[in-house]
Design an enzyme around this catalytic site. Sequence first.
Site, PDB file in Angstrom:
ATOM      1  N   GLU A  37       0.876  -1.170   0.000  1.00 21.23           N
ATOM      2  CA  GLU A  37       0.000   0.000   0.000  1.00 21.23           C
ATOM      3  C   GLU A  37       0.915   1.222   0.000  1.00 21.23           C
ATOM      4  O   GLU A  37       1.817   1.312   0.839  1.00 21.23           O
ATOM      5  CB  GLU A  37      -0.884  -0.008   1.256  1.00 21.23           C
ATOM      6  CG  GLU A  37      -1.804   1.180   1.245  1.00 21.23           C
ATOM      7  CD  GLU A  37      -2.758   1.252   2.443  1.00 21.23           C
ATOM      8  OE1 GLU A  37      -2.745   0.340   3.278  1.00 21.23           O
ATOM      9  OE2 GLU A  37      -3.485   2.253   2.520  1.00 21.23           O
ATOM     10  N   ARG A 262       5.365 -12.703   9.596  1.00 16.00           N
ATOM     11  CA  ARG A 262       6.006 -11.446   9.255  1.00 16.00           C
ATOM     12  C   ARG A 262       7.315 -11.311  10.013  1.00 16.00           C
ATOM     13  O   ARG A 262       7.532 -11.947  11.031  1.00 16.00           O
ATOM     14  CB  ARG A 262       5.102 -10.240   9.484  1.00 16.00           C
ATOM     15  CG  ARG A 262       4.510 -10.053  10.837  1.00 16.00           C
ATOM     16  CD  ARG A 262       3.797  -8.677  10.978  1.00 16.00           C
ATOM     17  NE  ARG A 262       2.807  -8.395   9.965  1.00 16.00           N
ATOM     18  CZ  ARG A 262       2.748  -7.254   9.252  1.00 16.00           C
ATOM     19  NH1 ARG A 262       3.616  -6.289   9.430  1.00 16.00           N
ATOM     20  NH2 ARG A 262       1.808  -7.050   8.359  1.00 16.00           N
ATOM     21  N   LYS A 272       3.716   1.156   9.583  1.00 15.85           N
ATOM     22  CA  LYS A 272       3.928   2.369   8.809  1.00 15.85           C
ATOM     23  C   LYS A 272       3.348   3.590   9.519  1.00 15.85           C
ATOM     24  O   LYS A 272       3.858   4.692   9.363  1.00 15.85           O
ATOM     25  CB  LYS A 272       3.347   2.207   7.404  1.00 15.85           C
ATOM     26  CG  LYS A 272       4.327   1.472   6.493  1.00 15.85           C
ATOM     27  CD  LYS A 272       3.835   1.374   5.071  1.00 15.85           C
ATOM     28  CE  LYS A 272       2.921   0.191   4.915  1.00 15.85           C
ATOM     29  NZ  LYS A 272       2.484  -0.020   3.537  1.00 15.85           N
TER      30      LYS A 272
END
Length: 553
Positions: A37, A262, A272
Amino acid sequence: MSTSENPVSSNFIRQIVAADLASNKHNGKVATRFPPEPNGYLHIGHAKSICLNFTIALENGGTCNLRFDDTNPEKESVEFMEAIERDVHWLGFQWAGKYHASDYFEQLYQYAVQLIKSGDAYVDSLSAEQIRQYRGTLTEPGKESPDRNRSIEENLDLFQRMRAGEFADGQYVLRAKIDMASPNINMRDPTIYRIRRVHHQRTAHEWCIYPMYDYTHCISDAIEGITHSLCTLEFEDHRPLYDWVLDKLQTPCHPQQIEFARLQLEYAVMSKRKLNQLVTEKHVGGWDDPRMPTIAGLRRAGYTPSSIRDFCERIGVTKKDSWIKMGVLENSIREDLNEHAPRRMAVLKPLRVVIDNYADDAVEEYDIANHPQKPEMGTRKVPFGKVVYIEQDDFAEVPPPKFKRLVPGGEVRLRGSYVIKCEEVIKDEAGNIVELRCSYDPNTLGKNPEGRKVKGVIHWVSSAHSIPAEVRLYDRLFKVPNPDAEAHFLDALNPNSLEILTGCRVEASLNSAEPESRYQFERTGYFCVDSVDSTAEKLVFNRTVTLRDTWAK
Ligand code: ATP
Ligand code: MG
């Protein structure tokens, strides 16, 4: 690098792909994608996903796309898209195709119409808050919306009017009609479209309804003919929805979603939102601050693409969450630079040394090897004169035990040059040491002094020939291994994560050092020329990593 020489280690995803190829499951094709994204810069966690997706494709003669998952226009920007492309390229990968979820807005809309027509989606007037309340909990089933059984005609009409901009933001949503009693909350009639009047960086004001992530992602994968859709573990519970949407739509291609753990890296944050906060609140100099776990930050700190790829290979890919020590990342660049970085002498905290018995204007030039184990890396010329600088730390008036460097009346070897002896310590009025008066033994160039042993060897630069530099010593941004576990992650910032040394002196050969070039400063660490602030007039070096892992203790 070790990765290119060593055979790759297997992991469960490589095994799945190999088995699928063997059984011809996807017609012998392998197609992956990396779907960021564009709401921030890429970080080292993304590097894990990038390396995984691109290498799985490369190893199997397949393709990997770059796809921007740009369905949240408020938080996304062109700056972030450009940074992402730059970073993926810099890591050494080339995408087969570059796409955007927004490329598919029309198709996504048509697919939604198809779901409405088959009775699998409905327009709901419940507010976001009501939808939350109706959703139920892990132990209680959800409650059906009064709008759930709206007729297909009415749904089609409302959805078309949602698109046409007839309603206010939030007045209606489109929901998939699945099962309000499903034990998986993601299946309790998830919202797939919402009304949001915001400017989109690519489609501007063409749309006032935007599709939700879960709905968009699987369809985008299917449109691109992705075979293996690799994502992180938190999407495991979303897989039934991924499959439901594609089954209902009977898309020509049905990619297989596979989840992996992850990357969690100690002493870093990777959300983020938090990285963005560090930047906008100026706790760091920017997204590319060398303390940031971003690709741009690691690059500016002096990491090489191959060291990052090597790190990603080393940490492996599993289904189990685990924490990786910062030392593992640091080791990957340390090993790379130990192997490849030319050696230089740089004095970070200079102490002036005058060699009284050396002729006033004499100059010697030594050829010193660029790498002790690699003659093929050549030599460079290092000038020597009457006045040199050594590190303040390499002299001690009152030496601690086992101190092998310079002391009053003691001797030390200047690396590649002579043995010198400290004859006198000069201090200012406040008692600070400002200069050493020394003598040198002319018989010690390239040979041992006669009748005595001199153990210490220190680095130095010539006062007349060395050039000034600024050196930035970076340390970990956080003082605790898991800043996310703190009540306020900002409280865990390491107040000493940056020390700027302005009075450094580096050997003359560095005057032609290019931005981003990397060196070992002998005995001090690995450094690279800062790509932003360094100029021919004022060299700036960033410390990439220390010579040894000083945090391990
Ligand atoms: P955030 O929630 O902080 O915005 P994200 O995971 O949503 O992060 P995306 O840009 O959506 O970030 O991620 C793109 C791809 O990178 C996804 O496939 C995602 O799973 C993967 N990814 C993100 N973070 C990590 C990580 N720490 N380790 C491995 N893969 C990751
Ligand atoms: Mg995301």
